[in-house]
Design a protein around this motif. Structure first.
Motif, PDB file in Angstrom:
ATOM      1  N   UNK A 236      29.861  14.614  -6.662  1.00 31.76           N
ATOM      2  CA  UNK A 236      30.184  14.225  -5.294  1.00 31.76           C
ATOM      3  C   UNK A 236      30.144  15.395  -4.315  1.00 31.76           C
ATOM      4  N   UNK A 237      29.349  16.398  -4.635  1.00 31.46           N
ATOM      5  CA  UNK A 237      29.251  17.538  -3.717  1.00 31.46           C
ATOM      6  C   UNK A 237      28.031  17.424  -2.824  1.00 31.46           C
ATOM      7  N   UNK A 238      27.019  16.720  -3.307  1.00 33.05           N
ATOM      8  CA  UNK A 238      25.802  16.495  -2.532  1.00 33.05           C
ATOM      9  C   UNK A 238      25.586  14.989  -2.433  1.00 33.05           C
ATOM     10  N   UNK A 239      24.979  14.544  -1.339  1.00 32.10           N
ATOM     11  CA  UNK A 239      24.781  13.107  -1.154  1.00 32.10           C
ATOM     12  C   UNK A 239      23.398  12.822  -0.596  1.00 32.10           C
ATOM     13  N   UNK A 240      22.364  13.072  -1.413  1.00 36.20           N
ATOM     14  CA  UNK A 240      21.002  12.843  -0.945  1.00 36.20           C
ATOM     15  C   UNK A 240      20.731  11.353  -0.732  1.00 36.20           C
ATOM     16  N   UNK A 241      19.834  11.068   0.178  1.00 37.10           N
ATOM     17  CA  UNK A 241      19.313   9.702   0.311  1.00 37.10           C
ATOM     18  C   UNK A 241      18.417   9.414  -0.886  1.00 37.10           C
ATOM     19  N   UNK A 242      18.020   8.152  -0.993  1.00 33.70           N
ATOM     20  CA  UNK A 242      17.041   7.805  -2.016  1.00 33.70           C
ATOM     21  C   UNK A 242      15.823   7.202  -1.348  1.00 33.70           C
ATOM     22  N   UNK A 243      14.648   7.659  -1.781  1.00 34.89           N
ATOM     23  CA  UNK A 243      13.399   7.076  -1.289  1.00 34.89           C
ATOM     24  C   UNK A 243      13.196   5.722  -1.967  1.00 34.89           C
ATOM     25  N   UNK A 244      12.214   4.983  -1.516  1.00 33.83           N
ATOM     26  CA  UNK A 244      11.960   3.641  -2.039  1.00 33.83           C
ATOM     27  C   UNK A 244      11.688   3.681  -3.544  1.00 33.83           C
ATOM     28  N   UNK A 245      11.102   4.767  -3.993  1.00 32.00           N
ATOM     29  CA  UNK A 245      10.753   4.869  -5.415  1.00 32.00           C
ATOM     30  C   UNK A 245      11.891   5.425  -6.268  1.00 32.00           C
TER      31      UNK A 245
ATOM     32  N   UNK B 264      21.431  20.398  -9.387  1.00 34.88           N
ATOM     33  CA  UNK B 264      21.489  19.633  -8.137  1.00 34.88           C
ATOM     34  C   UNK B 264      21.905  18.199  -8.445  1.00 34.88           C
ATOM     35  N   UNK B 265      21.410  17.664  -9.569  1.00 31.39           N
ATOM     36  CA  UNK B 265      21.820  16.316  -9.969  1.00 31.39           C
ATOM     37  C   UNK B 265      23.298  16.312 -10.353  1.00 31.39           C
ATOM     38  N   UNK B 266      23.687  17.384 -11.035  1.00 36.36           N
ATOM     39  CA  UNK B 266      25.091  17.492 -11.436  1.00 36.36           C
ATOM     40  C   UNK B 266      26.001  17.547 -10.212  1.00 36.36           C
ATOM     41  N   UNK B 267      25.618  18.302  -9.217  1.00 35.15           N
ATOM     42  CA  UNK B 267      26.448  18.409  -8.020  1.00 35.15           C
ATOM     43  C   UNK B 267      26.557  17.056  -7.323  1.00 35.15           C
ATOM     44  N   UNK B 268      25.502  16.293  -7.403  1.00 38.40           N
ATOM     45  CA  UNK B 268      25.572  14.944  -6.832  1.00 38.40           C
ATOM     46  C   UNK B 268      26.551  14.085  -7.629  1.00 38.40           C
TER      47      UNK B 268
ATOM     48  N   UNK C  37      30.541  30.338  -8.161  1.00 40.39           N
ATOM     49  CA  UNK C  37      30.478  31.694  -8.711  1.00 40.39           C
ATOM     50  C   UNK C  37      31.800  32.428  -8.537  1.00 40.39           C
ATOM     51  N   UNK C  38      32.519  32.035  -7.519  1.00 39.60           N
ATOM     52  CA  UNK C  38      33.795  32.699  -7.259  1.00 39.60           C
ATOM     53  C   UNK C  38      34.917  32.118  -8.093  1.00 39.60           C
ATOM     54  N   UNK C  39      34.579  31.135  -8.899  1.00 35.69           N
ATOM     55  CA  UNK C  39      35.573  30.610  -9.816  1.00 35.69           C
ATOM     56  C   UNK C  39      36.307  29.381  -9.322  1.00 35.69           C
ATOM     57  N   UNK C  40      35.828  28.771  -8.233  1.00 36.88           N
ATOM     58  CA  UNK C  40      36.453  27.520  -7.803  1.00 36.88           C
ATOM     59  C   UNK C  40      35.865  26.376  -8.620  1.00 36.88           C
ATOM     60  N   UNK C  41      36.665  25.363  -8.842  1.00 30.81           N
ATOM     61  CA  UNK C  41      36.162  24.196  -9.543  1.00 30.81           C
ATOM     62  C   UNK C  41      35.435  23.273  -8.568  1.00 30.81           C
ATOM     63  N   UNK C  42      34.632  22.374  -9.105  1.00 33.45           N
ATOM     64  CA  UNK C  42      33.937  21.412  -8.244  1.00 33.45           C
ATOM     65  C   UNK C  42      34.954  20.568  -7.481  1.00 33.45           C
ATOM     66  N   UNK C  43      36.064  20.302  -8.091  1.00 26.14           N
ATOM     67  CA  UNK C  43      37.095  19.491  -7.443  1.00 26.14           C
ATOM     68  C   UNK C  43      37.592  20.171  -6.167  1.00 26.14           C
ATOM     69  N   UNK C  44      37.871  21.453  -6.317  1.00 27.43           N
ATOM     70  CA  UNK C  44      38.314  22.279  -5.198  1.00 27.43           C
ATOM     71  C   UNK C  44      37.243  22.310  -4.106  1.00 27.43           C
ATOM     72  N   UNK C  45      36.013  22.500  -4.514  1.00 26.19           N
ATOM     73  CA  UNK C  45      34.911  22.591  -3.564  1.00 26.19           C
ATOM     74  C   UNK C  45      34.739  21.260  -2.836  1.00 26.19           C
ATOM     75  N   UNK C  46      34.869  20.190  -3.600  1.00 24.99           N
ATOM     76  CA  UNK C  46      34.761  18.857  -3.008  1.00 24.99           C
ATOM     77  C   UNK C  46      35.799  18.704  -1.896  1.00 24.99           C
ATOM     78  N   UNK C  47      36.966  19.299  -2.112  1.00 28.70           N
ATOM     79  CA  UNK C  47      38.047  19.149  -1.138  1.00 28.70           C
ATOM     80  C   UNK C  47      37.775  19.933   0.146  1.00 28.70           C
ATOM     81  N   UNK C  48      37.177  21.110   0.003  1.00 28.29           N
ATOM     82  CA  UNK C  48      37.042  21.952   1.194  1.00 28.29           C
ATOM     83  C   UNK C  48      35.663  21.876   1.853  1.00 28.29           C
ATOM     84  N   UNK C  49      34.684  21.408   1.099  1.00 21.97           N
ATOM     85  CA  UNK C  49      33.308  21.433   1.592  1.00 21.97           C
ATOM     86  C   UNK C  49      33.129  20.733   2.941  1.00 21.97           C
TER      87      UNK C  49
END
Lengths: 125, 125
Positions: free
Chosen positions: A24-33, A17-21, A54-66
């Motif tokens: 640039x695939x996930x954009x969680x907020x940050x709490x005060x801490x 999940x950190x890697x996906x962030x 899993x289907x073999x797309x790269x993160x770059x590709x996913x970033x584009x279509x997500x």
DNA sequence: CTTGACCTTCACACTGATGTGAGGCTCTGA
DNA sequence: TCAGAGCCTCACATCAGTGTGAAGGTCAAG
């Protein structure tokens, strides 16, 4: 929700999940801490990401279509925001996905044929 | 044929042909001078390896299956050589490939629908 | 005999997705 | 107040390639 809960609910290691962030695939907020804070839709987003990876797309590709992949019936960015260039890009992404589908189908057929030839007994069904 | 010709005929860099040999997927003869010497079937073998790698099979899996993948209709080692375990592994992999295809098709359809919704003018065809 | 194309091994480094661990901060409950 | 769970970042490891380069052997043509 924090990263641990999202991890439990999606079955995806917090590490990823950190890697996906980072990718640039996930954009969680940050709490005060400093803790990541995910909204409810993140669950579906993560599942979407997993499926595509899993289907073999790269993160770059996913970033584009997500951004364009909402739930059923949801259109996220309004039509006015989609330039002709973006539409072209999207079309080419669709083509690439299709190419990937074709490649996988070809190999599925090869493997199936192989299996049928080599074990016609138990695998004829 | 030597490695350069095989590379040209398959489009696979010589570097990778050596790598596949290191991974025990190819087994070229050696000429007296140490040069690798590939037979004609190597062309098909290389293409097969590429396809299977693209489909997400590990080199280990390919190593297990490759000896049995002949040209159309050729089954080299008799069926008895394929253990039930290998067949099961292969079946489960075919299922995974199918799941990937389904996932990609789903997302292709979503993107297509999105495109149609957002630019019904130029993209209705 | 030299040049150039082709081959050999060895080796280091990068990618992308993921695993693993260290070292340290935050918060909750006993 | 201290333990432990949960979080943070940083950083190195893995696998399947892939690129690059060094240092050298082989061979055909000029």
């Amino acid at each position: 929700m924090r990263i641990g809960e999202l991890s439990r609910r999606t079955g995806v290691p917090a590490r990823l999940l950190r890697y996906y962030e980072e990718q640039d695939l996930l954009h969680p907020e940050r709490a005060a801490n400093g803790y990541r804070s995910y909204g409810e839709p993140a669950v579906r987003d993560v599942q979407q990401i997993r499926g595509l990876l899993d289907s073999g797309l790269t993160t770059e590709m996913i970033r584009a279509v997500l951004p364009y992949l909402g739930g059923p019936g949801e259109i996220h960015p309004p039509a006015e925001c989609v330039s002709a260039e973006t539409a072209d890009l999207l079309r080419s992404h669709i083509d690439r996905i299709q190419a990937r589908i074709d490649c996988l189908a070809r190999n599925r057929d090869r493997l199936t044929a192989y299996l049928a030839a080599v074990r016609p007994d138990r695998d004829a069904r």
